[in-house]
Design an enzyme around this catalytic site. Structure first.
Site, PDB file in Angstrom:
ATOM      1  N   TYR A 156     -33.444 -45.286 -16.184  1.00  9.09           N
ATOM      2  CA  TYR A 156     -33.380 -44.991 -14.444  1.00  9.09           C
ATOM      3  C   TYR A 156     -32.330 -45.509 -13.846  1.00  9.09           C
ATOM      4  O   TYR A 156     -31.548 -44.658 -12.532  1.00  9.09           O
ATOM      5  CB  TYR A 156     -35.063 -45.483 -13.865  1.00  9.09           C
ATOM      6  CG  TYR A 156     -35.375 -45.015 -14.411  1.00  9.09           C
ATOM      7  CD1 TYR A 156     -36.608 -43.502 -14.504  1.00  9.09           C
ATOM      8  CD2 TYR A 156     -36.662 -45.609 -15.977  1.00  9.09           C
ATOM      9  CE1 TYR A 156     -38.134 -43.056 -14.735  1.00  9.09           C
ATOM     10  CE2 TYR A 156     -37.628 -44.471 -16.246  1.00  9.09           C
ATOM     11  CZ  TYR A 156     -37.684 -43.782 -15.418  1.00  9.09           C
ATOM     12  OH  TYR A 156     -39.070 -42.907 -16.436  1.00  9.09           O
ATOM     13  N   ARG A 158     -45.636 -35.824 -24.581  1.00 10.59           N
ATOM     14  CA  ARG A 158     -45.274 -37.291 -24.898  1.00 10.59           C
ATOM     15  C   ARG A 158     -46.366 -38.146 -23.964  1.00 10.59           C
ATOM     16  O   ARG A 158     -46.859 -38.189 -22.805  1.00 10.59           O
ATOM     17  CB  ARG A 158     -43.967 -37.589 -24.431  1.00 10.59           C
ATOM     18  CG  ARG A 158     -43.943 -39.986 -24.973  1.00 10.59           C
ATOM     19  CD  ARG A 158     -43.459 -40.458 -23.581  1.00 10.59           C
ATOM     20  NE  ARG A 158     -43.304 -42.500 -24.478  1.00 10.59           N
ATOM     21  CZ  ARG A 158     -42.566 -43.049 -23.859  1.00 10.59           C
ATOM     22  NH1 ARG A 158     -41.801 -43.143 -22.165  1.00 10.59           N
ATOM     23  NH2 ARG A 158     -43.476 -43.982 -23.694  1.00 10.59           N
ATOM     24  N   ASN A 184     -35.996 -45.667 -22.389  1.00  4.72           N
ATOM     25  CA  ASN A 184     -36.420 -45.597 -21.047  1.00  4.72           C
ATOM     26  C   ASN A 184     -35.220 -45.568 -19.837  1.00  4.72           C
ATOM     27  O   ASN A 184     -34.488 -46.608 -20.587  1.00  4.72           O
ATOM     28  CB  ASN A 184     -37.240 -45.569 -20.294  1.00  4.72           C
ATOM     29  CG  ASN A 184     -38.606 -45.183 -21.591  1.00  4.72           C
ATOM     30  OD1 ASN A 184     -38.566 -44.541 -21.764  1.00  4.72           O
ATOM     31  ND2 ASN A 184     -39.725 -45.698 -21.362  1.00  4.72           N
ATOM     32  N   HIS A 239     -49.337 -48.320 -23.522  1.00  7.23           N
ATOM     33  CA  HIS A 239     -48.596 -48.203 -22.326  1.00  7.23           C
ATOM     34  C   HIS A 239     -49.243 -48.887 -21.821  1.00  7.23           C
ATOM     35  O   HIS A 239     -49.677 -48.553 -20.239  1.00  7.23           O
ATOM     36  CB  HIS A 239     -48.280 -46.725 -22.041  1.00  7.23           C
ATOM     37  CG  HIS A 239     -47.232 -46.461 -20.950  1.00  7.23           C
ATOM     38  ND1 HIS A 239     -46.040 -45.645 -21.406  1.00  7.23           N
ATOM     39  CD2 HIS A 239     -47.110 -47.218 -19.749  1.00  7.23           C
ATOM     40  CE1 HIS A 239     -45.514 -45.170 -20.258  1.00  7.23           C
ATOM     41  NE2 HIS A 239     -45.565 -46.202 -19.714  1.00  7.23           N
ATOM     42  N   GLU A 264     -41.911 -50.028 -23.551  1.00  9.21           N
ATOM     43  CA  GLU A 264     -41.097 -50.595 -22.373  1.00  9.21           C
ATOM     44  C   GLU A 264     -41.565 -52.444 -22.244  1.00  9.21           C
ATOM     45  O   GLU A 264     -42.350 -53.079 -21.685  1.00  9.21           O
ATOM     46  CB  GLU A 264     -41.212 -50.136 -21.323  1.00  9.21           C
ATOM     47  CG  GLU A 264     -39.670 -49.167 -20.619  1.00  9.21           C
ATOM     48  CD  GLU A 264     -40.000 -48.786 -19.234  1.00  9.21           C
ATOM     49  OE1 GLU A 264     -40.209 -49.432 -18.126  1.00  9.21           O
ATOM     50  OE2 GLU A 264     -39.635 -47.952 -19.043  1.00  9.21           O
ATOM     51  N   GLU A 294     -37.927 -41.231 -21.097  1.00 11.22           N
ATOM     52  CA  GLU A 294     -38.341 -41.317 -19.895  1.00 11.22           C
ATOM     53  C   GLU A 294     -37.177 -41.207 -19.404  1.00 11.22           C
ATOM     54  O   GLU A 294     -35.888 -41.996 -19.674  1.00 11.22           O
ATOM     55  CB  GLU A 294     -38.864 -42.259 -19.192  1.00 11.22           C
ATOM     56  CG  GLU A 294     -40.639 -42.565 -19.363  1.00 11.22           C
ATOM     57  CD  GLU A 294     -41.165 -43.532 -19.399  1.00 11.22           C
ATOM     58  OE1 GLU A 294     -40.550 -44.084 -18.054  1.00 11.22           O
ATOM     59  OE2 GLU A 294     -41.942 -44.333 -19.505  1.00 11.22           O
TER      60      GLU A 294
END
Length: 557
Positions: free
Chosen positions: A347, A131, A345, A175, A220, A413
């Site tokens: 985290y 990616r 994504n 991005h 995002e 991600e």
């Protein structure tokens, strides 16, 4: 990638802006109109003390994609070479005081020149998906008009070499590096930016769509709209509630327009968006905190997803400020985009609680978004203070699976920052990163076993790189980068990930000493160029500024 927890409910400047809204604006919609539905759908995620079980080995489907992710501004460098225009991150990073230690992305990982080496690292780790993002100002220096042929050729060569190496090109179209010229014209709060984005997407799809079949429209959107236009920590550095609201709507319009632009020339392409998501849990069992957790879920995970899939904004706010967002007749239909997959994504998780009445009176913004959010504190912490909680990834994948009728999902991600460097023998022994990815992959495997249609996992990141406002101070990579010499060294986590990808399974435990790679694998890890075909070898032998020979491949990945 998100680098700070969102502070939407704590922004003093935004609160003062909200306080200046016209009289009667707050009465446009009541909290109670959505409370019953939200409360009915709320579900606690179990005891706060629960831990995710990672005791067993998990195998993955044969068609599973093993990948890594990067972003143009974070790795390419060459910020004004070969006709590239200025981006908002070029301007922001060159503004004193904006980036930690005064770092910039001017050079970053120098991947604009070293890309063959980086692709060879991808293949050396047995990965079959890469990616990467395309820099909009490298394609359209001013954000509109004709294409920059050198920029198009750069990405075209990357695509060709990936295909020859039997790696899927997984292309992100935006991005975060908006052309500065468009920001000067109003940026994402300006409705016209949605049309400019659609034109740019059309140019890229026409140039690469004969070889690229998988596209990510935006990375995002919640992150770059919140951090860039409300909190001001990221480019372009605005702190305005109005800009946040207007940018939100423009980005949703751009998502729909960009989706149609790709499909117009390549109807069979897979098109999605990489959404920043977190498991949003109530801080207590109270009804108020349950409602707060649902609002946090709506703002964090659905603010840009529901407009695409359902043509509406989720019940995230106490009311929808349509006038401030500049929503016009017909806009909701234009936002629709039946995404072929949902990129996640993730985290960390969020603990949500309801503000008290006095807090809402003292902070006007909490009338609009009555939620307090904090990061989880029970799990171990990464080097930058984020909680490691793999259950959060499982919970989000399963909720999206249930709420949206089992869509295709790509983990676009997931990763962790640790500052492990080479020891005396030059080995990077980053055991904590190995354990992080092992546990999060366990979560993905269990979600697949429970019915989720997850197609791939992309570790953030391939390389240590420029981490936005944190500059070069945080290392997320599977590959260590010496930023002075640009030498790349595969970390132990990269070696472990290579073995997982080769065997298509995640082991149940982490060995204190990583297995010695098989001879063939050890050779590829030490000599990454030996793991790929003709196109990469030609690219390695080419001068940095001369185009490598184009190689086409129609073989399936």
């Amino acid at each position: 990638m998100r680098l700070t927890r969102r502070k939407f409910a704590q922004s003093a400047l935004a609160a003062s802006t909200l306080a200046a809204l016209p009289a009667g604006f707050l009465s446009a919609c009541s909290v109670s109109s959505n409370a019953a539905r939200i409360t009915a759908s709320a579900a606690l995620n179990g005891s706060p003390a629960r831990q995710f079980d990672t005791s067993s080995e998990i195998s993955f489907p044969k068609t599973f994609f093993w990948g890594t992710a990067t972003a143009a501004y974070q790795i390419e460098g060459a910020w004004k070479d070969d006709g590239k225009g200025e981006s908002i991150w070029d301007r922001f990073a060159h503004t004193p005081g904006k980036i930690k230690n005064g770092d910039t992305g001017d050079v970053a990982c120098d991947s604009y020149r070293r890309w063959p080496e980086d692709i060879a690292l991808v293949r050396a780790m047995n990965l079959n998906s890469y990616r990467f993002s395309i820099s909009w100002p490298r394609i359209q220096p001013s954000g509109s008009g004709s294409t920059n042929s050198k920029g198009v050729d750069y990405y075209s060569r990357i695509v060709d070499v990936l295909l020859e190496a039997r790696v899927r090109p997984f292309v992100t179209l935006y991005h975060w590096d908006l052309p500065q010229a468009l920001e000067d014209a109003g940026g994402w709060p300006n409705r016209d930016t949605a049309s400019r984005f659609a034109d740019y997407v059309d140019l890229v799809a026409r140039a690469l769509g004969d070889r690229v079949s998988d596209w990510i429209l935006l990375n995002e959107p919640t992150g770059f709209v919140d951090q860039g236009y409300l909190e001001g920590r990221h480019a372009p550095g605005h702190q305005s509630l109005f800009d946040f609201l207007r940018a939100s709507h423009t980005v949703n319009m751009a998502q729909g327009a960009g989706f149609r632009a790709v499909k117009a020339t390549h109807p069979s392409a897979r098109v999605g968006t990489a959404f920043s998501m977190s498991a949003c849990e109530p801080a207590s069992n109270s009804e108020e905190d349950r409602l707060a957790a649902e609002r946090a879920h709506a703002m964090t995970n659905l603010w840009f997803l529901e407009p695409a899939l359902k043509g509406r904004y989720p019940a995230a706010l106490a009311f929808l400020p349509e006038t401030a967002m500049r929503i016009k007749a017909g806009d909701l239909d234009k936002m629709r985009a039946p995404l072929d997959f949902i990129g996640i994504n993730l985290y960390y998780r969020i603990m949500a609680s309801a503000p008290g009445a006095m807090e809402r009176i003292a902070n006007a913004q909490q009338w609009l978004f009555p939620v307090k959010m904090a990061g989880g504190q029970q799990g171990p912490k990464t080097g930058n203070g984020w909680e490691v909680w793999p259950q959060a990834l499982y919970d989000v994948v399963m909720r999206i699976t249930r709420d949206f009728n089992r869509p295709q999902i790509e983990i676009t991600e997931s990763g962790c920052a640790y500052d492990d460097g080479p020891d005396a023998s030059g080995v990077i022994r980053d055991a904590r990163r190995v354990e992080y990815h092992r546990q999060y992959l366990q979560a993905v495997g269990r979600a697949i076993g429970d019915g989720a249609d997850v197609r791939g996992y992309h570790a953030w990141s391939l390389l240590d790189n420029f981490e936005w406002a944190e500059g070069l101070s945080q290392r997320f990579g599977l590959v260590y980068v010496d930023f002075k010499t640009q030498q790349r060294t595969i970390k132990n986590s990269g070696r472990w990930y290579a073995k997982v990808a080769a065997e298509n399974r995640v082991p149940a435990i982490t060995s204190a000493a990583l297995p010695v790679p098989r001879p063939a694998l050890a050779h590829r890890l030490h000599n990454p160029e030996a793991s790929v075909g003709l196109a990469v070898r030609q690219a390695f032998s080419a001068e940095p500024d001369s185009p490598a020979k184009r190689v086409r491949s129609d073989r399936p990945l």
